[in-house]
Enzyme design. Structure first.
Site, PDB file in Angstrom:
ATOM      1  N   HIS A   1     -10.425  -5.588   8.360  1.00  0.00           N
ATOM      2  CA  HIS A   1      -9.913  -6.553   7.779  1.00  0.00           C
ATOM      3  C   HIS A   1      -9.629  -7.804   8.587  1.00  0.00           C
ATOM      4  O   HIS A   1      -8.873  -8.777   8.131  1.00  0.00           O
ATOM      5  CB  HIS A   1      -8.496  -6.204   7.015  1.00  0.00           C
TER       6      HIS A   1
ATOM      7  N   ASP B   1       0.895  -1.173  -0.175  1.00  0.00           N
ATOM      8  CA  ASP B   1      -0.021  -0.001   0.142  1.00  0.00           C
ATOM      9  C   ASP B   1       0.925   1.122  -0.005  1.00  0.00           C
ATOM     10  O   ASP B   1       1.286   1.626   1.315  1.00  0.00           O
ATOM     11  CB  ASP B   1      -1.026   0.039   0.986  1.00  0.00           C
TER      12      ASP B   1
ATOM     13  N   HIS C   1      -1.513  -3.652   6.029  1.00  0.00           N
ATOM     14  CA  HIS C   1      -3.153  -3.656   5.752  1.00  0.00           C
ATOM     15  C   HIS C   1      -3.876  -3.182   6.875  1.00  0.00           C
ATOM     16  O   HIS C   1      -4.578  -2.386   6.598  1.00  0.00           O
ATOM     17  CB  HIS C   1      -3.408  -5.006   5.371  1.00  0.00           C
ATOM     18  N   VAL C   2      -3.785  -3.614   7.966  1.00  0.00           N
ATOM     19  CA  VAL C   2      -4.431  -2.916   9.190  1.00  0.00           C
ATOM     20  C   VAL C   2      -3.817  -1.747   9.634  1.00  0.00           C
ATOM     21  O   VAL C   2      -2.451  -1.969  10.077  1.00  0.00           O
ATOM     22  CB  VAL C   2      -4.522  -4.277  10.324  1.00  0.00           C
ATOM     23  N   HIS C   3      -4.342  -0.678   9.831  1.00  0.00           N
ATOM     24  CA  HIS C   3      -3.639   0.818   9.876  1.00  0.00           C
ATOM     25  C   HIS C   3      -3.535   0.712  11.320  1.00  0.00           C
ATOM     26  O   HIS C   3      -4.194   1.715  12.028  1.00  0.00           O
ATOM     27  CB  HIS C   3      -4.408   1.951   9.430  1.00  0.00           C
TER      28      HIS C   3
ATOM     29  N   HIS D   1       1.162  -8.507   2.761  1.00  0.00           N
ATOM     30  CA  HIS D   1       0.205  -7.337   2.846  1.00  0.00           C
ATOM     31  C   HIS D   1      -0.990  -7.663   4.148  1.00  0.00           C
ATOM     32  O   HIS D   1      -0.842  -7.227   5.030  1.00  0.00           O
ATOM     33  CB  HIS D   1      -0.284  -6.919   1.717  1.00  0.00           C
TER      34      HIS D   1
END
Ligand SMILES: [Fe+2]
Length: 464
Positions: free
Chosen positions: A326, A194, A353-355, A316
């Protein structure tokens, strides 16, 4: 009325008992985060400035160009005309300038036309040497530098930086600055997918790929970034006639996938110093008989822990994620590959992926076989530690919502932006540290001494 009260009391009691039974996971940080919205820096921001001069190269970035670290792929973009494909380079202590020829590519995306994107692989470099390189020859040359890694070997110290889901918000800029200012100097970035988040704009405004390239150049031109693809690299937009997944990414970013016998740039491996790094693709087929499966099946037995003691996997979408965001997206890949990770004693898996940030215990969940019902993650000293570090700071903001209670496998979690470093000392020890953006450059919020799974299969201690 009395019945309702009684019911409520019992229900409360059960809930309390439940939490008493299950709140024995790790810790959820109580750190109070910033509350401002995460927004992208405007197009005219100084970090997005185009370098002065006719056809000046911009968005310069480098990555490893072979399996062992003796080659570097240099990439840059020119806007006015194609210009030269040549890279001129020389070792710090040498007067001999060498030249390498690259190639040029362009693409269109809806109503956007890219600049002239150059890629050039410079090879046969000496290990552990500082090189200068020049691009933009003939118009406005610009000079940068990088240092090659030491020769691949078991006790070679090396420091990796870890950044995921970076984007180009004000917070992204803070994350990158913190990485640069960290007293533990990262020598190579392992990027967890990302990149630009251009796809969040109408028609995937690809000018945001260009701005990202200019923003990150201050790091990407001077040290290799090892690329993992994320969902924001897919850029699949049939509604505007864009049916080729990964089109902008594929034109802009190169990886040395062929040197690890991969057939696709989305999964590959490199060796660097004392680490063997396997990059996996969450958004390419990974089921049995697929190219990625067949490649990974052959790749694991090739890992030589006497040569490269540290086995690191990048992907990711995380397999172990206790945020609501997610949730379980990585589950199908976990089912396919987790038993190999345990068998081959992967030291650590980094995902994005997970913020937010999360670090797992060493756990595995590989006993389940449909009929036996054994489907709980269990402590397993042969299993990797799973670290989610998708907290680079992109415009989508933080993932703050967690599943409660915290599962046992989750050792530490916190919804803050930040980056990490993985500092390999020798074949047995590596010091891992996560840095949240709100703290000073030298402050660590989560640390762990890693003991190598092949050379020192003992339980570790952590401090958060
Ligand atoms: Fe993502």
């Amino acid at each position: 009325m009395g019945g309702v009260l009684w019911c409520t009391t019992v229900l409360l009691g059960v809930l309390l008992l439940n939490s008493a039974l299950f709140v024995n996971g790790g810790s959820t940080s109580s750190f109070v985060r910033k509350v401002e919205k995460t927004i992208d820096m405007p197009l005219e921001s100084d970090v997005f400035r185009t370098p002065p001069g006719y056809n000046a190269p911009q968005q310069v970035h480098i990555t490893q160009g072979d399996q062992v670290g003796k080659a570097v792929i240099v990439s840059w973009v020119t806007m006015d005309e194609p210009g030269s494909n040549t890279v001129s380079y020389w070792a710090q202590n040498s007067k001999t300038k060498r030249k390498a020829e690259g190639f040029l590519t362009t693409y269109r995306f809806y109503n956007y036309s890219s600049g002239f994107i150059h890629h050039c692989n410079i090879s046969h470099l000496q290990y552990n040497t500082k090189y200068y390189y020049e691009v933009g020859i003939g118009h406005t040359p610009r000079t940068f530098s990088f240092t090659t890694p030491p020769e691949v070997g078991p006790d070679v110290p090396y420091t990796f930086g870890l950044i995921g889901d970076l984007g180009q918000s004000y917070d992204s800029n803070i994350t990158l600055t913190h990485y640069e200012m960290n007293p533990t100097k990262g020598q190579t970035v392992l990027f967890l997918g990302d990149i630009s988040y251009a796809d969040q704009y109408p028609n995937h405004d690809n000018r945001r790929w260009d701005t990202w390239g200019r923003f990150a150049e201050r790091s990407t031109a001077y040290q290799p970034w090892i690329w993992t693809v994320g969902n924001h690299e897919i850029d699949f937009a049939p509604e505007i006639g864009e049916n080729e997944p990964f089109k902008p990414y594929n034109h802009r970013y190169q990886v040395p996938y062929k040197s690890s016998q991969s057939t696709s740039p989305f999964w590959y491996s490199i060796k660097r110093a004392s680490a063997h790094i396997i990059v996996l693709a969450s958004y390419s087929a990974y089921g049995k008989y697929t190219p990625q499966y067949k490649w990974l099946e052959k790749e694991f037995p090739k890992v030589n822990r006497t040569e490269t003691p540290w086995l690191i996997v990048l992907m990711h979408s995380p397999w172990y994620n206790s945020y609501n965001y997610h949730y379980m997206e990585g589950e199908t890949m976990r089912v396919m590959y987790e038993s190999w990770f345990v068998k081959y004693k992967v030291d650590v898996v980094f995902a994005g992926h997970v913020h937010a940030y999360e670090r797992s215990e060493r756990v595995s969940n590989i006993a389940y076989n449909i009929v036996n019902g054994i489907c709980q993650p269990v402590k397993d000293q042969s299993a990797p530690v799973y670290i989610t570090i998708g907290d680079g700071g992109n415009l989508e903001g933080l993932a703050t919502n967690m599943t409660e209670p915290q599962p046992e496998y989750s050792a530490f979690r916190e919804a803050s932006f930040g980056h990490a470093t993985f500092d390999i000392k020798n074949r047995t020890h590596a010091y891992y540290a996560w840095h949240r953006n709100q703290d000073g450059y030298a402050v660590t919020a989560d640390t762990m001494w890693f003991l190598n799974r092949y050379w020192k299969l003992e339980e570790e201690s952590t401090s958060t």
